[in-house]
Scaffold this motif. Structure first.
Motif, mmCIF file in Angstrom:
data_model
loop_
_atom_site.group_PDB
_atom_site.id
_atom_site.type_symbol
_atom_site.label_atom_id
_atom_site.label_comp_id
_atom_site.label_asym_id
_atom_site.label_seq_id
_atom_site.Cartn_x
_atom_site.Cartn_y
_atom_site.Cartn_z
ATOM 1 N N GLU A 78 -6.364 -11.617 -1.185
ATOM 2 C CA GLU A 78 -5.419 -12.611 -0.999
ATOM 3 C C GLU A 78 -4.054 -12.213 -1.408
ATOM 4 O O GLU A 78 -3.601 -11.333 -2.209
ATOM 5 N N PHE A 79 -3.100 -13.022 -0.652
ATOM 6 C CA PHE A 79 -1.620 -12.791 -0.943
ATOM 7 C C PHE A 79 -1.107 -13.611 -1.984
ATOM 8 O O PHE A 79 -1.265 -14.769 -2.039
ATOM 9 N N ARG A 80 -0.893 -13.196 -3.237
ATOM 10 C CA ARG A 80 -0.474 -13.863 -4.310
ATOM 11 C C ARG A 80 0.914 -13.688 -4.721
ATOM 12 O O ARG A 80 1.366 -14.600 -5.709
ATOM 13 N N SER A 107 6.743 -12.804 -1.713
ATOM 14 C CA SER A 107 7.327 -11.783 -0.937
ATOM 15 C C SER A 107 6.426 -11.327 0.195
ATOM 16 O O SER A 107 6.866 -10.740 1.111
ATOM 17 N N LEU A 108 5.242 -11.289 -0.111
ATOM 18 C CA LEU A 108 4.086 -11.113 0.882
ATOM 19 C C LEU A 108 4.127 -12.035 2.045
ATOM 20 O O LEU A 108 3.941 -11.613 3.246
ATOM 21 N N PHE A 109 4.681 -13.068 1.983
ATOM 22 C CA PHE A 109 4.605 -14.271 3.065
ATOM 23 C C PHE A 109 6.217 -14.142 3.253
ATOM 24 O O PHE A 109 6.144 -13.954 4.915
ATOM 25 N N GLU A 110 7.079 -14.166 2.520
ATOM 26 C CA GLU A 110 8.432 -14.357 2.975
ATOM 27 C C GLU A 110 8.813 -12.863 3.996
ATOM 28 O O GLU A 110 9.806 -13.133 4.796
ATOM 29 N N SER A 141 2.964 -6.859 5.620
ATOM 30 C CA SER A 141 2.186 -7.202 4.609
ATOM 31 C C SER A 141 0.887 -7.006 5.444
ATOM 32 O O SER A 141 0.040 -6.576 4.605
ATOM 33 N N ASP A 142 0.509 -7.238 6.676
ATOM 34 C CA ASP A 142 -0.719 -7.054 7.249
ATOM 35 C C ASP A 142 -1.210 -5.513 7.381
ATOM 36 O O ASP A 142 -2.455 -5.552 7.819
ATOM 37 N N ARG A 168 8.108 -6.742 -3.238
ATOM 38 C CA ARG A 168 9.148 -7.056 -4.164
ATOM 39 C C ARG A 168 8.560 -7.741 -5.376
ATOM 40 O O ARG A 168 9.044 -7.216 -6.393
ATOM 41 N N ASP A 169 7.869 -8.816 -5.166
ATOM 42 C CA ASP A 169 7.316 -9.517 -6.271
ATOM 43 C C ASP A 169 6.339 -8.850 -7.156
ATOM 44 O O ASP A 169 6.527 -9.255 -8.376
ATOM 45 N N GLU A 170 5.642 -8.082 -6.859
ATOM 46 C CA GLU A 170 4.789 -7.500 -7.662
ATOM 47 C C GLU A 170 5.426 -6.296 -8.667
ATOM 48 O O GLU A 170 4.999 -6.387 -10.000
#
Length: 309
Positions: free
Chosen positions: A191-193, A196-199, A208-209, A255-257
């Protein structure tokens, strides 16, 4: 800030396709392994030496960058990016050189085994073994015996963080600094937690995909993505780890991780410097460090690593 215009121009030059194509490994390696900077335009260093480190499992090619003639050196092991399935000593030569010159460290770039031919833990073991080899060949390498750093970009950032964890727990040697450039620290993509994976899901080079397929090569031997040596962000106890410089890019799905890992380290009292480069995408080292907005990344690295006295 918006995407840097030079990066935007480059991304717009890439042919668009609505068809999701499965990765053709050799084709992707051929594309990703091309250096961004011509050899004649790369930073000059005092000397470069090609060596091979022999272990019980394999022979590991390394490239040693010496910034100047000295009696002793701090040493940094560099682990290249490339999603664990690509990258070479040559593809990241343009990054290793300025790190050596800005920091004064002797840099040892590691040509670790790649997946899927060699899935986890082959790459990690190779990187750890080279670090151990440095400590066992102190006099030959003119290591100062104190300062031993690791650094890496993307998948290499994962390996740098994991080697730091291994070194702390195995207690065979001590890593003093870790430099993580836009690191890939969470390979659990069930899952995308992270926002940044969505943005930054699509349109910024690395999408991301694609990430689950990229990671599948490294995980193909049955590795658990929840294992902290596979996904360092999963590690709960971060005490006594080396100080960290974490570099992230605004338009990077990962980025976020990277920023979360920096926050996790700080919670355990680890000295951390975090810098997000605005307007940048994943993989901007080498490709875009000639731009004014990003050209200080190596000076920042050098300052973080600098030994006083």
């Amino acid at each position: 800030m918006p995407l840097h215009p030079e990066i935007k121009k480059m991304l717009e030059s890439i042919p668009k396709s609505d068809v999701k194509e499965k990765i053709v490994l050799e084709k992707m390696r051929e594309i990703l392994n091309i250096p961004s900077i011509p050899a004649e335009k790369r930073v000059q260093v005092h000397s470069i030496e090609e060596r091979t480190v022999s272990t019980s499992e394999t022979e590991i090619p390394v490239r040693i960058y010496t910034p100047e003639e000295k009696n002793f050196y701090p040493i940094l092991m560099y682990f290249h990016g490339g999603a664990f399935f690509s990258g070479t000593l040559e593809s990241h030569d343009e990054i290793a050189r300025p790190i050596a010159m800005e920091s004064g460290y002797k840099v040892i770039s590691v040509d670790y085994r790649l997946a899927p031919e060699h899935p986890y833990p082959a790459a990690l073991q190779d990187c750890y073994d080279v670090a151990k080899w440095v400590t066992e060949n102190k006099d030959e390498l003119k290591w100062d015996g104190v300062n031993l750093a690791v650094a890496g970009d993307s998948a290499g950032g994962n390996l740098a963080a994991a080697v730091s964890l291994m070194a702390r727990d195995k207690k065979e040697f001590v890593i003093t600094h870790q430099v993580l450039y836009y690191p890939s620290l969470d390979l659990d993509l069930s899952e995308f937690r992270y926002p940044s994976l969505f943005e930054n899901r699509k349109g910024y080079g690395v999408e991301s995909d694609q990430l689950a397929e990229f990671c599948s090569f490294y995980l193909s031997g049955g590795a658990d993505p929840n294992d902290p040596l596979v996904s360092p962000i999963k590690k709960e106890n971060l005490k006594h780890l080396p100080s960290a410089l974490v570099i992230t890019a605004e338009f990077d799905p990962m980025r976020d991780e990277g920023e979360q890992y920096a926050a996790n380290l700080e919670q355990y009292g680890i000295s951390v410097e975090l810098k997000r480069y605005e307007g940048a995408t994943h993989g901007f080292l080498g490709k875009f460090t000639h731009l004014e907005e990003y050209q200080d990344v190596y000076k920042r690295t050098g300052k973080f690593l600098k030994i006083e006295g």
